[in-house]
Design an enzyme around this catalytic site. Structure first.
Site, short mmCIF file in Angstrom:
data_model
loop_
_atom_site.label_atom_id
_atom_site.label_comp_id
_atom_site.label_asym_id
_atom_site.label_seq_id
_atom_site.Cartn_x
_atom_site.Cartn_y
_atom_site.Cartn_z
N ASP A 1 3.26 38.87 -18.83
CA ASP A 1 2.36 39.89 -18.29
C ASP A 1 2.61 40.05 -16.79
O ASP A 1 1.66 40.17 -16.01
CB ASP A 1 0.89 39.57 -18.60
CG ASP A 1 -0.02 40.78 -18.38
OD1 ASP A 1 0.50 41.90 -18.17
OD2 ASP A 1 -1.25 40.61 -18.42
N HIS B 1 6.53 41.13 -22.34
CA HIS B 1 5.37 41.71 -21.68
C HIS B 1 5.56 41.74 -20.17
O HIS B 1 5.21 40.78 -19.47
CB HIS B 1 4.12 40.91 -22.05
CG HIS B 1 2.83 41.61 -21.72
ND1 HIS B 1 1.71 41.50 -22.50
CD2 HIS B 1 2.48 42.42 -20.71
CE1 HIS B 1 0.73 42.21 -21.99
NE2 HIS B 1 1.17 42.79 -20.88
N HIS C 1 -3.94 44.51 -26.46
CA HIS C 1 -4.72 43.85 -25.41
C HIS C 1 -6.13 43.68 -25.97
O HIS C 1 -6.87 44.64 -26.08
CB HIS C 1 -4.73 44.72 -24.15
CG HIS C 1 -5.48 44.11 -23.00
ND1 HIS C 1 -4.90 43.89 -21.77
CD2 HIS C 1 -6.75 43.68 -22.88
CE1 HIS C 1 -5.78 43.34 -20.96
NE2 HIS C 1 -6.92 43.21 -21.60
N HIS D 1 -1.10 38.26 -24.59
CA HIS D 1 -1.77 37.33 -23.67
C HIS D 1 -3.09 36.74 -24.19
O HIS D 1 -4.14 36.89 -23.55
CB HIS D 1 -1.98 37.94 -22.29
CG HIS D 1 -2.53 39.35 -22.26
ND1 HIS D 1 -3.62 39.75 -22.99
CD2 HIS D 1 -2.11 40.44 -21.58
CE1 HIS D 1 -3.86 41.02 -22.75
NE2 HIS D 1 -2.96 41.47 -21.92
N HIS E 1 5.29 44.54 -16.56
CA HIS E 1 4.93 45.84 -15.99
C HIS E 1 5.82 46.05 -14.77
O HIS E 1 5.54 45.52 -13.70
CB HIS E 1 3.46 45.85 -15.56
CG HIS E 1 2.48 45.64 -16.68
ND1 HIS E 1 1.86 46.67 -17.34
CD2 HIS E 1 2.02 44.50 -17.26
CE1 HIS E 1 1.05 46.18 -18.28
NE2 HIS E 1 1.12 44.87 -18.25
N PHE E 2 6.92 46.79 -14.95
CA PHE E 2 7.87 47.00 -13.85
C PHE E 2 7.48 48.23 -13.01
O PHE E 2 8.19 48.60 -12.09
CB PHE E 2 9.30 47.08 -14.36
CG PHE E 2 9.95 45.71 -14.55
CD1 PHE E 2 9.24 44.54 -14.29
CD2 PHE E 2 11.26 45.60 -14.99
CE1 PHE E 2 9.83 43.28 -14.45
CE2 PHE E 2 11.86 44.35 -15.14
CZ PHE E 2 11.15 43.20 -14.88
N ARG E 3 6.38 48.89 -13.35
CA ARG E 3 5.67 49.83 -12.44
C ARG E 3 6.32 51.19 -12.23
O ARG E 3 5.70 52.05 -11.60
CB ARG E 3 5.43 49.18 -11.07
CG ARG E 3 4.65 47.87 -11.10
CD ARG E 3 3.30 48.02 -11.75
NE ARG E 3 2.42 46.87 -11.52
CZ ARG E 3 1.33 46.64 -12.23
NH1 ARG E 3 0.98 47.46 -13.21
NH2 ARG E 3 0.57 45.59 -11.98
N GLU F 1 1.02 47.65 -24.61
CA GLU F 1 -0.14 47.01 -25.12
C GLU F 1 -1.25 48.04 -25.30
O GLU F 1 -1.57 48.79 -24.37
CB GLU F 1 -0.60 45.88 -24.19
CG GLU F 1 -0.77 46.32 -22.73
CD GLU F 1 -1.17 45.16 -21.84
OE1 GLU F 1 -0.69 45.10 -20.71
OE2 GLU F 1 -1.96 44.31 -22.27
N HIS G 1 1.22 43.32 -7.73
CA HIS G 1 0.54 44.20 -6.77
C HIS G 1 0.87 43.70 -5.37
O HIS G 1 1.14 42.51 -5.20
CB HIS G 1 -0.98 44.16 -6.98
CG HIS G 1 -1.44 44.63 -8.32
ND1 HIS G 1 -1.46 45.95 -8.68
CD2 HIS G 1 -1.86 43.94 -9.40
CE1 HIS G 1 -1.91 46.06 -9.92
NE2 HIS G 1 -2.16 44.85 -10.39
ZN ZN Z 1 -0.12 43.66 -19.53
#
Ligand code: ZN
Length: 435
Positions: A300, A55, A173, A232, A57-59, A139, A304
């Site tokens: 997760d 899990h 999620h 999560h 988030h490499f964006r 997710e 940011h």
């Molecule tokens: Zn996530």
């Protein structure tokens, strides 16, 4: 390469020979002849299978100012994570075959192996998406009206049925927004950034919303035979509901180690979804990780920038980085006696490999991929955001203690070496684990 005299998670001392990208031999320490091999003297340090973080988030595409495949995978490598699974809430979202292809092209920058999850929205294109080498669907934001990709129960049921037909797992999620406390939302936040009253985020996104959404997801998936994994889980109720229904679940390091009591210091830097819970629930989740009720630790990792986090509570985006600090925090907890190194290995490598069908990952055995992490378990150091490698430059665990890897290998390639004066990184050797 020959790794000489390493201690495995179960305490056995072994030599490990790597040929090409696989483990060729595992034998009693001192018994393998080095021959022409390059020798790494482990000298009794701990050798673990590389972590599989299902899990992150490499964006990319769309939000490269927060993270890229290059920076995210460096952070993973430095934290002992050798496989990551990227989530679909990028721009464009990974909801069509074309969007999948765009992300797969960018993922060629990855130092570590990866999976790519397909996203489910009302507008997704299952026909082209399910043709691609997906890791899973997810997710999937079930009944989460505040997420960009939130869907209701009917489209969720359709997606689960399609996934079951295609033999693709579904990760969910689980927050039921109908059980959020809307009376709290948007009330005066009392400051920005670290001064924000972030406890209101936890009061708003109630603990009850989690188990309710898990129940709904399980009820829908039950009829289809789809493989369900709850992302999560942050409450003991969520973990227990998933376990009772035969679904697997994951817990993040932030829900394991942080609670609402930490929000005084963290402010918006502690805002994420699901939110931090009260200390009693955190401790109950911790127990379920320690006793093996929880299957998987996953981060997760949702970076940011500081500028984005330095806003008022209701405007700052949700999410914290974590891919580099998961294994160090778990190893430090092991060092302090909270669980064994075998438990750490199972939560981060063996179980995710089993649950998500990665037969060459997650184990130190002949013919397995040489995804390996060498670490000195008795040498903890302070966690500092500025020393980590995520593009975001901060961590919710500032000042905590972690046990960081000395060396990380992905299929026999050295992707991180922290043994010298200066850390070094290897090439972008990452591959899609489903191809
Ligand atoms: Zn996530």
């Amino acid at each position: 390469m020959l790794i000489r005299n390493a201690v495995l998670a179960d305490g056995r001392r072994r030599d490990v020979r790597i040929e090409g990208e696989r483990i060729a031999d595992v034998a009693d320490a001192g018994s393998l002849d080095s021959g022409d091999d390059r020798v790494v003297a482990a000298d009794g340090r701990l050798l673990l299978p590389g972590c599989i973080d299902v899990h992150v988030h490499f964006r990319q595409p769309g939000h490269a100012h927060k993270e890229t495949w290059a920076t995210g995978s460096r952070s993973a490598a430095a934290g002992g994570v050798t496989t990551v699974v990227d989530q679909p809430n990028t721009t464009p979202p990974t909801t069509t075959g074309t969007a999948f292809d765009e992300k797969a092209t960018l993922a060629a920058d990855s130092l570590v192996d990866y999976g790519i999850n397909g996203g489910v929205t009302e507008a997704w294109d299952p026909d082209t998406l399910l043709e691609r080498p997906l890791f899973a669907l997810g997710e999937v934001f079930l009944a989460d009206s505040t997420g960009d990709m939130g869907i209701d129960a009917d489209p969720f049921a359709d997606a689960v049925a399609r996934a079951a037909d295609a033999g693709v797992p579904v990760t969910v999620h689980a927050e039921d927004a109908s059980l959020f406390d809307d009376g709290v939302y948007g009330s005066d936040a009392g400051g920005v950034g670290r001064d924000a009253d972030a406890d209101r985020w936890s009061a708003f996104r109630t603990a009850e919303a989690e188990a309710a959404a898990v129940e709904r997801a399980v009820a829908v998936a039950g009829d289809t035979g789809a493989q369900l994994h709850i992302a999560h889980t942050s409450t003991p109720e969520g973990v227990d509901t998933a376990a009772a229904a035969g679904a697997t679940c994951e817990v993040t390091p932030h829900h394991l180690f942080l609670s609402r009591e930490d929000l005084d210091d963290l402010g918006t830097y502690g805002r994420m979804n699901p939110p931090l819970r009260d200390e009693a629930r955190r401790a109950a989740v911790f127990e379920r990780v320690a006793d093996g009720t929880v299957d998987v630790l996953a981060t997760d990792h949702a970076p940011h920038t500081v500028d984005e986090k330095e806003q008022g509570l209701w405007d700052a985006p949700s999410g914290v980085p974590g891919v580099e600090t998961m294994l160090p925090l778990l190893l430090e907890a092991a060092r302090q006696g909270h669980w064994s190194y075998e438990r750490v290995r199972d939560l981060t490598a063996r179980n995710p490999a089993r649950i998500f069908d990665l037969p060459r990952k997650g184990r130190i055995e002949r013919d397995a991929d040489a995804d390996l992490v060498l670490v000195d378990p008795d040498r903890p150091r302070e966690i500092r955001g500025e020393a980590l490698h995520s593009k975001c430059g901060w961590t919710p665990f500032e000042g905590w203690t972690g046990v960081f890897p000395d060396l990380t290998l992905v299929r026999g390639h050295v992707v991180y070496d922290g043994r010298g004066e200066r850390e070094t990184f290897g090439d972008a050797v990452g591959q899609n684990v489903r191809t």
